[in-house]
Design a protein around this motif. Structure first.
Motif, PDB file in Angstrom:
ATOM      1  N   ARG A  65       0.821  -1.212   0.000  1.00  0.00           N
ATOM      2  CA  ARG A  65       0.000   0.000   0.000  1.00  0.00           C
ATOM      3  C   ARG A  65       0.854   1.260   0.000  1.00  0.00           C
ATOM      4  O   ARG A  65       0.354   2.354   0.286  1.00  0.00           O
ATOM      5  CB  ARG A  65      -0.946  -0.006   1.194  1.00  0.00           C
ATOM      6  CG  ARG A  65      -2.093  -1.003   1.024  1.00  0.00           C
ATOM      7  CD  ARG A  65      -3.281  -0.639   1.877  1.00  0.00           C
ATOM      8  NE  ARG A  65      -4.510  -1.245   1.345  1.00  0.00           N
ATOM      9  CZ  ARG A  65      -5.721  -0.755   1.565  1.00  0.00           C
ATOM     10  NH1 ARG A  65      -5.856   0.360   2.249  1.00  0.00           N
ATOM     11  NH2 ARG A  65      -6.776  -1.355   1.079  1.00  0.00           N
ATOM     12  N   GLY A  66       2.122   1.132  -0.326  1.00  0.00           N
ATOM     13  CA  GLY A  66       2.957   2.312  -0.446  1.00  0.00           C
ATOM     14  C   GLY A  66       2.554   3.155  -1.645  1.00  0.00           C
ATOM     15  O   GLY A  66       2.009   2.657  -2.636  1.00  0.00           O
ATOM     16  N   ALA A  67       2.796   4.451  -1.566  1.00  0.00           N
ATOM     17  CA  ALA A  67       2.539   5.394  -2.660  1.00  0.00           C
ATOM     18  C   ALA A  67       3.460   6.590  -2.446  1.00  0.00           C
ATOM     19  O   ALA A  67       4.035   6.766  -1.367  1.00  0.00           O
ATOM     20  CB  ALA A  67       1.080   5.822  -2.691  1.00  0.00           C
ATOM     21  N   ALA A  68       3.612   7.411  -3.475  1.00  0.00           N
ATOM     22  CA  ALA A  68       4.549   8.534  -3.368  1.00  0.00           C
ATOM     23  C   ALA A  68       4.051   9.725  -4.161  1.00  0.00           C
ATOM     24  O   ALA A  68       3.361   9.578  -5.182  1.00  0.00           O
ATOM     25  CB  ALA A  68       5.929   8.123  -3.878  1.00  0.00           C
ATOM     26  N   ARG A  69       4.422  10.914  -3.691  1.00  0.00           N
ATOM     27  CA  ARG A  69       4.321  12.125  -4.497  1.00  0.00           C
ATOM     28  C   ARG A  69       5.744  12.523  -4.836  1.00  0.00           C
ATOM     29  O   ARG A  69       6.592  12.684  -3.945  1.00  0.00           O
ATOM     30  CB  ARG A  69       3.635  13.246  -3.703  1.00  0.00           C
ATOM     31  CG  ARG A  69       3.256  14.440  -4.582  1.00  0.00           C
ATOM     32  CD  ARG A  69       1.932  14.195  -5.269  1.00  0.00           C
ATOM     33  NE  ARG A  69       1.618  15.218  -6.256  1.00  0.00           N
ATOM     34  CZ  ARG A  69       0.399  15.422  -6.724  1.00  0.00           C
ATOM     35  NH1 ARG A  69      -0.611  14.682  -6.322  1.00  0.00           N
ATOM     36  NH2 ARG A  69       0.156  16.344  -7.628  1.00  0.00           N
ATOM     37  N   ILE A  70       6.034  12.620  -6.137  1.00  0.00           N
ATOM     38  CA  ILE A  70       7.388  12.963  -6.574  1.00  0.00           C
ATOM     39  C   ILE A  70       7.366  14.343  -7.229  1.00  0.00           C
ATOM     40  O   ILE A  70       6.381  14.727  -7.865  1.00  0.00           O
ATOM     41  CB  ILE A  70       7.946  11.904  -7.550  1.00  0.00           C
ATOM     42  CG1 ILE A  70       7.070  11.789  -8.802  1.00  0.00           C
ATOM     43  CG2 ILE A  70       8.068  10.541  -6.858  1.00  0.00           C
ATOM     44  CD1 ILE A  70       7.636  10.856  -9.868  1.00  0.00           C
ATOM     45  N   TYR A  71       8.458  15.096  -7.064  1.00  0.00           N
ATOM     46  CA  TYR A  71       8.524  16.478  -7.531  1.00  0.00           C
ATOM     47  C   TYR A  71       9.796  16.710  -8.329  1.00  0.00           C
ATOM     48  O   TYR A  71      10.849  16.125  -8.040  1.00  0.00           O
ATOM     49  CB  TYR A  71       8.535  17.444  -6.342  1.00  0.00           C
ATOM     50  CG  TYR A  71       7.330  17.363  -5.452  1.00  0.00           C
ATOM     51  CD1 TYR A  71       6.287  18.264  -5.589  1.00  0.00           C
ATOM     52  CD2 TYR A  71       7.238  16.384  -4.458  1.00  0.00           C
ATOM     53  CE1 TYR A  71       5.173  18.209  -4.748  1.00  0.00           C
ATOM     54  CE2 TYR A  71       6.140  16.320  -3.621  1.00  0.00           C
ATOM     55  CZ  TYR A  71       5.106  17.228  -3.776  1.00  0.00           C
ATOM     56  OH  TYR A  71       4.013  17.169  -2.952  1.00  0.00           O
ATOM     57  N   LYS A  72       9.709  17.626  -9.280  1.00  0.00           N
ATOM     58  CA  LYS A  72      10.883  18.032 -10.039  1.00  0.00           C
ATOM     59  C   LYS A  72      11.727  19.055  -9.281  1.00  0.00           C
ATOM     60  O   LYS A  72      12.894  19.271  -9.630  1.00  0.00           O
ATOM     61  CB  LYS A  72      10.475  18.609 -11.400  1.00  0.00           C
ATOM     62  CG  LYS A  72      10.272  17.556 -12.468  1.00  0.00           C
ATOM     63  CD  LYS A  72      10.210  18.185 -13.849  1.00  0.00           C
ATOM     64  CE  LYS A  72      10.205  17.107 -14.935  1.00  0.00           C
ATOM     65  NZ  LYS A  72      10.180  17.704 -16.294  1.00  0.00           N
TER      66      LYS A  72
END
Length: 564
Positions: A65-72
């Motif tokens: 159930r892992g998830a991520a918000r990734i940013y530049k």
């Protein structure tokens, strides 16, 4: 409907490393190279990195159930993506991720878009109940070419921002918007909404047949399968790829009910197992024929993230050299991690194995090879399988008997070099002869995968509706193409019993809850037939006694369908 917002994630900012993909149950792993290769950095929900040191990540794996918000940008600024599914080959985010926030996904119903076909490129996701009115805000406008749907989710996509212009409802994954559904969608989506949907009748019929066989040994149940599952034009559309066995991705095959998959494993790379369906010479000289096992095994594992009660079986046609077993073991271990059902040392896979046995061990996938085992990781096939090649052995199953205590599999051959396939009636004949799984080629939606359904009608006259209500149970029917029907526990029917040597009917009509006692009164046990051979014997008994329907030990308990 709520709008997707990182503010809802409630994350603590910290820098930490959680271990490896092999030993975590929930998290997100980032890799230096595509196809989940190179240096690996894994993080757990609640962890974050405000400034990624080297900015050299090229692929992402989501575990559990892992998830991520990734940013530049550093400090969680700039273009961003919400990551709930794997990205095996990043595009605009390749070597550009500057900060990340890891969180725990709260729903198994979500959708993910990709900016290239075949689920390639950058990934961006929504959970059911979320929406985005302007994909420009995350740098993803007019960029979608494929989409994965997980769990029970439907997505409406719109041509313009603000949910304007043309729209289309999607309820299945598609590995190529240009081909399916076609039209205006490819690279032309500017806003979207995700909602939870009811299961289709076909999905209900598939799930019921699976739950019916959960406790049965595999040699006494039915497992829907695909043949040369990896050899699909969904992953390879080069001009030199002329003989695909499949036109759909593994994700799409899973949605059609496939639970047993076949990979042809070769050793052409030092850091991955190559999947290739061709002669050794062709696989060597034609690298475009090869697929990455790391990539495709991770696709199976990603589907399991949102299907915690499902069990998959992966059969390896093993062309690896003896010196490559360690590599195979490493790929299997890292791809499936804590979901892998492991042999004790080096052992043959037993045909007595059941889904319940695998789930009771808190595992979901079994890998076995037609050659030697890999100690503690991959079972040897041993005498698990009794195989039937449609190309070599023909399509006529009359007079054949595969009820021999082994798991029996028939496999087709359908591509430009051969057209040896089974029609619906031949699949039924194969099942009556004891075939537990038909490994089919060219699976398509609403098509031949449904041939293997014998229990419940995938297109009933009235929808299944409240199929999970506690009052629901199944009964064996005396007539019709499908052997079971859904009804209510309170209906008075004669129960189907088994006395250890064969099927019997209790003399009195009773409700479902009284059926066990009625069977015990005649020294029998209230049971359900788990695959077609047994169901057909029981149906013959109904015909002999002039009974139209009988209770069987398969009904809803605690919100789930369970057999005896």
């Amino acid at each position: 409907m709520k709008t997707l917002s990182i503010l809802a994630l409630g994350l603590a900012s910290q820098l930490a490393w959680a271990g490896t993909a092999e030993d975590i149950t929930d998290g997100v792993c980032f890799y230096q190279h595509s196809h989940y290769k190179g240096a690996e950095h894994c993080y757990l929900p609640g962890q974050s990195v405000s400034a990624v040191a080297n900015r050299d990540w090229s692929s992402i794996r989501v575990i559990g159930r892992g998830a991520a918000r990734i940013y530049k940008g550093e400090q969680y600024q700039g273009d961003s993506r919400n990551v709930m599914a794997n990205a095996y080959e990043l595009n605009g985010m390749n070597d550009a991720i500057a900060s990340v926030q890891i969180y725990r996904r709260s729903s198994d119903d979500f959708a993910c878009m990709f900016d290239h076909d075949g689920f390639r490129g950058d990934v961006h996701c929504l959970a059911a109940g979320q929406s985005e009115s302007d994909l420009t805000a995350v740098g993803y406008n007019d960029a979608t070419s494929s989409m994965q749907l997980f769990g029970d989710v439907a997505v409406t996509v719109f041509e313009n921002v603000g949910y304007g212009g043309k729209s289309q409802l999607l309820s299945r994954s598609t590995s190529d918007f240009n081909a399916r559904p076609g039209g205006w969608l490819d690279d032309n989506i500017s806003s979207w909404k995700a909602v939870k949907r009811a299961k289709r009748d076909q999905e209900v019929a598939i799930e019921l047949q699976e739950r019916l066989g959960d406790k049965a040994p595999l040699h006494g149940s039915t497992v829907l399968g695909s043949h040369n599952s990896f050899n699909s034009s969904a992953y390879n559309n080069t001009e030199g790829f002329v003989s695909p066995n499949q036109r759909r991705s593994l994700t799409e095959q899973l949605e059609m009910g496939a639970r047993m998959f076949e990979f042809d494993a070769h050793s052409y790379w030092s850091d991955d197992v190559a999947l290739c369906h061709a002669s050794d010479g062709d696989c060597f000289w034609s690298p475009w024929l090869r697929q990455s096992m790391r990539r495709l095994a991770a696709e199976l594992n990603a589907w399991l993230n949102s299907h915690p009660r499902q069990v998959l079986y992966l059969y390896l046609n093993d062309y690896l050299g003896d010196g490559d077993k360690a590599l195979l073991g490493q790929v299997v271990a890292s791809s499936f991690g804590t979901r892998l059902y492991r042999p004790q040392g080096c052992e043959n896979l037993s045909p007595e194995i059941s889904n319940q046995q695998v789930l009771a061990a808190d595992r979901q996938i079994v890998v076995f090879s037609d050659r030697a085992c890999v100690e503690g990781l991959v079972f040897a096939r041993g005498d698990f399988e009794s195989g039937h090649s449609v190309r070599d052995d023909g399509t006529d199953f009359s007079g054949r008997n595969y009820v021999d205590g082994r798991f029996s599999r028939a496999y087709e051959c359908d591509h430009p070099n051969c057209t040896n396939v089974l029609n619906a009636e031949q699949v039924r004949q194969a099942q009556l002869a004891g075939i537990n799984s038909v490994a089919q080629d060219q699976l398509v939606e609403d098509g031949k995968a449904l041939y293997q359904l014998w229990a419940f009608d995938p297109a009933p006259a009235s929808h299944y509706g409240d199929w999970q209500a506690e009052s629901r149970s199944a009964r064996l029917t005396a007539n019709g193409h499908y052997y079971l029907a859904m009804g209510d526990k309170g209906e008075l029917l004669r129960p189907l019993c088994h006395d250890g040597s064969g099927w019997r009917l209790a003399p009195q009509a009773v409700g479902f809850d009284e059926a066990a006692a009625a069977c015990a009164a005649i020294n029998g046990r209230f049971e359900a037939p788990k695959y077609l051979v047994e169901a057909d014997k029981a149906r013959q008994l109904l015909a002999q006694q002039g009974v139209v329907q009988a209770h069987i030990a398969f009904g809803v308990a605690g919100g789930r369908w369970q057999a005896d």
